[in-house]
Scaffold this motif. Structure first.
Motif, mmCIF file in Angstrom:
data_model
loop_
_atom_site.group_PDB
_atom_site.id
_atom_site.type_symbol
_atom_site.label_atom_id
_atom_site.label_comp_id
_atom_site.label_asym_id
_atom_site.label_seq_id
_atom_site.Cartn_x
_atom_site.Cartn_y
_atom_site.Cartn_z
ATOM 1 N N ILE A 12 0.858 -1.186 0.000
ATOM 2 C CA ILE A 12 0.000 0.000 0.000
ATOM 3 C C ILE A 12 0.891 1.231 0.000
ATOM 4 O O ILE A 12 1.652 1.455 0.951
ATOM 5 N N THR A 13 0.839 2.029 -1.068
ATOM 6 C CA THR A 13 1.606 3.267 -1.080
ATOM 7 C C THR A 13 0.884 4.284 -0.201
ATOM 8 O O THR A 13 -0.339 4.310 -0.152
ATOM 9 N N GLY A 14 1.649 5.093 0.509
ATOM 10 C CA GLY A 14 1.019 6.053 1.412
ATOM 11 C C GLY A 14 0.232 5.356 2.499
ATOM 12 O O GLY A 14 -0.862 5.790 2.857
ATOM 13 N N ASN A 33 -0.237 -10.405 4.448
ATOM 14 C CA ASN A 33 0.955 -9.762 4.979
ATOM 15 C C ASN A 33 1.122 -8.479 4.186
ATOM 16 O O ASN A 33 0.805 -8.434 2.991
ATOM 17 N N VAL A 34 1.625 -7.420 4.834
ATOM 18 C CA VAL A 34 1.502 -6.086 4.265
ATOM 19 C C VAL A 34 2.825 -5.316 4.294
ATOM 20 O O VAL A 34 3.538 -5.330 5.302
ATOM 21 N N ALA A 35 3.101 -4.616 3.191
ATOM 22 C CA ALA A 35 4.173 -3.614 3.147
ATOM 23 C C ALA A 35 3.491 -2.273 2.919
ATOM 24 O O ALA A 35 2.538 -2.179 2.140
ATOM 25 N N ILE A 36 3.960 -1.259 3.632
ATOM 26 C CA ILE A 36 3.437 0.089 3.420
ATOM 27 C C ILE A 36 4.590 1.018 3.089
ATOM 28 O O ILE A 36 5.717 0.794 3.508
ATOM 29 N N THR A 37 4.294 2.049 2.301
ATOM 30 C CA THR A 37 5.293 3.082 2.072
ATOM 31 C C THR A 37 4.863 4.355 2.783
ATOM 32 O O THR A 37 3.687 4.568 3.059
ATOM 33 N N TYR A 38 5.858 5.177 3.063
ATOM 34 C CA TYR A 38 5.615 6.484 3.666
ATOM 35 C C TYR A 38 6.724 7.421 3.207
ATOM 36 O O TYR A 38 7.812 6.982 2.833
ATOM 37 N N THR A 39 6.436 8.718 3.201
ATOM 38 C CA THR A 39 7.451 9.709 2.863
ATOM 39 C C THR A 39 8.069 10.275 4.121
ATOM 40 O O THR A 39 9.278 10.299 4.282
ATOM 41 N N LYS A 40 7.234 10.770 5.008
ATOM 42 C CA LYS A 40 7.656 11.306 6.305
ATOM 43 C C LYS A 40 6.829 10.608 7.375
ATOM 44 O O LYS A 40 5.817 10.005 7.079
ATOM 45 N N ALA A 61 7.505 -1.397 6.920
ATOM 46 C CA ALA A 61 7.330 -0.022 6.456
ATOM 47 C C ALA A 61 8.563 0.349 5.640
ATOM 48 O O ALA A 61 9.692 0.083 6.060
ATOM 49 N N ILE A 62 8.326 0.952 4.479
ATOM 50 C CA ILE A 62 9.405 1.311 3.558
ATOM 51 C C ILE A 62 9.342 2.803 3.302
ATOM 52 O O ILE A 62 8.325 3.304 2.806
ATOM 53 N N ALA A 75 10.692 0.014 -3.504
ATOM 54 C CA ALA A 75 9.673 -0.445 -2.550
ATOM 55 C C ALA A 75 9.006 -1.727 -3.039
ATOM 56 O O ALA A 75 8.766 -2.655 -2.256
ATOM 57 N N VAL A 76 8.713 -1.794 -4.325
ATOM 58 C CA VAL A 76 8.139 -3.024 -4.889
ATOM 59 C C VAL A 76 9.142 -4.163 -4.735
ATOM 60 O O VAL A 76 8.797 -5.264 -4.278
ATOM 61 N N GLU A 77 10.404 -3.902 -5.070
ATOM 62 C CA GLU A 77 11.433 -4.941 -4.977
ATOM 63 C C GLU A 77 11.655 -5.386 -3.524
ATOM 64 O O GLU A 77 11.835 -6.576 -3.265
ATOM 65 N N LYS A 78 11.629 -4.449 -2.581
ATOM 66 C CA LYS A 78 11.815 -4.815 -1.171
ATOM 67 C C LYS A 78 10.642 -5.649 -0.676
ATOM 68 O O LYS A 78 10.830 -6.589 0.100
#
Length: 189
Positions: A12-14, A33-40, A61-62, A75-78
């Motif tokens: 999930i981006t953001g 199972n979940v990966a999330i991205t964040y900027t700050k 979290a990435i 992020a996709v690769e991680k």
């Protein structure tokens, strides 16, 4: 009892706050199972991960700015390196310019396009390269992308309309067979 997303991997981006965090938690509750991205906001991202782990799912979290194509691809690769595959991409990251149209700078516009158009394109393209048949790509939209809610506001400036274009162009017209894509406006029923 088996959950409907048991064994699935979602990115999930953001995903560290707001709608993205709620989506991440829901997918985990349904067995993913979940990966999330964040900027700050590493603390907010860590909190989402902790809550997901608390229901027995794995999460990471990435830090990846959606406007940075290399970071989005990484992020996709991680996600794939950590979990072994990717089944669901939720393009949730998005931004707005909360000022009047005539006050908006080109730099702000470039950043908006980087996050809301290019970021969606790069994430979708990278995910499609890694997904097997049956993968899902979900675009989270906004009614503000369709119409400004305040007179003269340069809010999302075509943001989620562009998500529709990516979905149509990449998935419906020539994307990998066996994949499904849908756009959901935030706040829709």
């Amino acid at each position: 009892m088996s959950k409907k997303l048991e064994g699935k991997i979602a990115l999930i981006t953001g995903g560290s706050r707001g709608i993205g965090a709620a989506i991440a938690k829901r997918l985990a509750a349904d067995g993913a199972n979940v990966a999330i991205t964040y900027t700050k906001g590493a603390d907010a991202a860590a909190s989402v991960v902790k809550e997901i782990e608390g229901v027995g799912r794995k999460a990471i979290a990435i830090q990846a700015d959606a406007a940075d194509a290399d970071a989005v691809e990484a992020a996709v690769e991680k996600t794939v390196a950590t979990f072994g595959r990717l089944d669901v991409l939720v393009n949730n990251a998005g931004s707005a310019i909360p000022k009047r149209f005539e006050e908006t700078t080109l730099e702000e516009l470039d950043r908006l396009i980087g996050i809301n158009v290019r970021g969606v394109f790069v994430a979708t393209q990278a995910a499609l390269k890694r997904m097997q048949s049956g993968g899902r790509i979900i675009m989270i939209g906004s009614a503000v992308g369709e119409r400004a809610l305040t007179s003269g506001l340069c809010a999302l400036l075509g943001h989620k309309g562009s998500g529709k274009d990516v979905r149509s162009g990449v998935v419906q017209r020539g994307g990998k067979p066996g994949h499904h894509s849908q756009q959901y406006p935030a706040g829709s029923d």
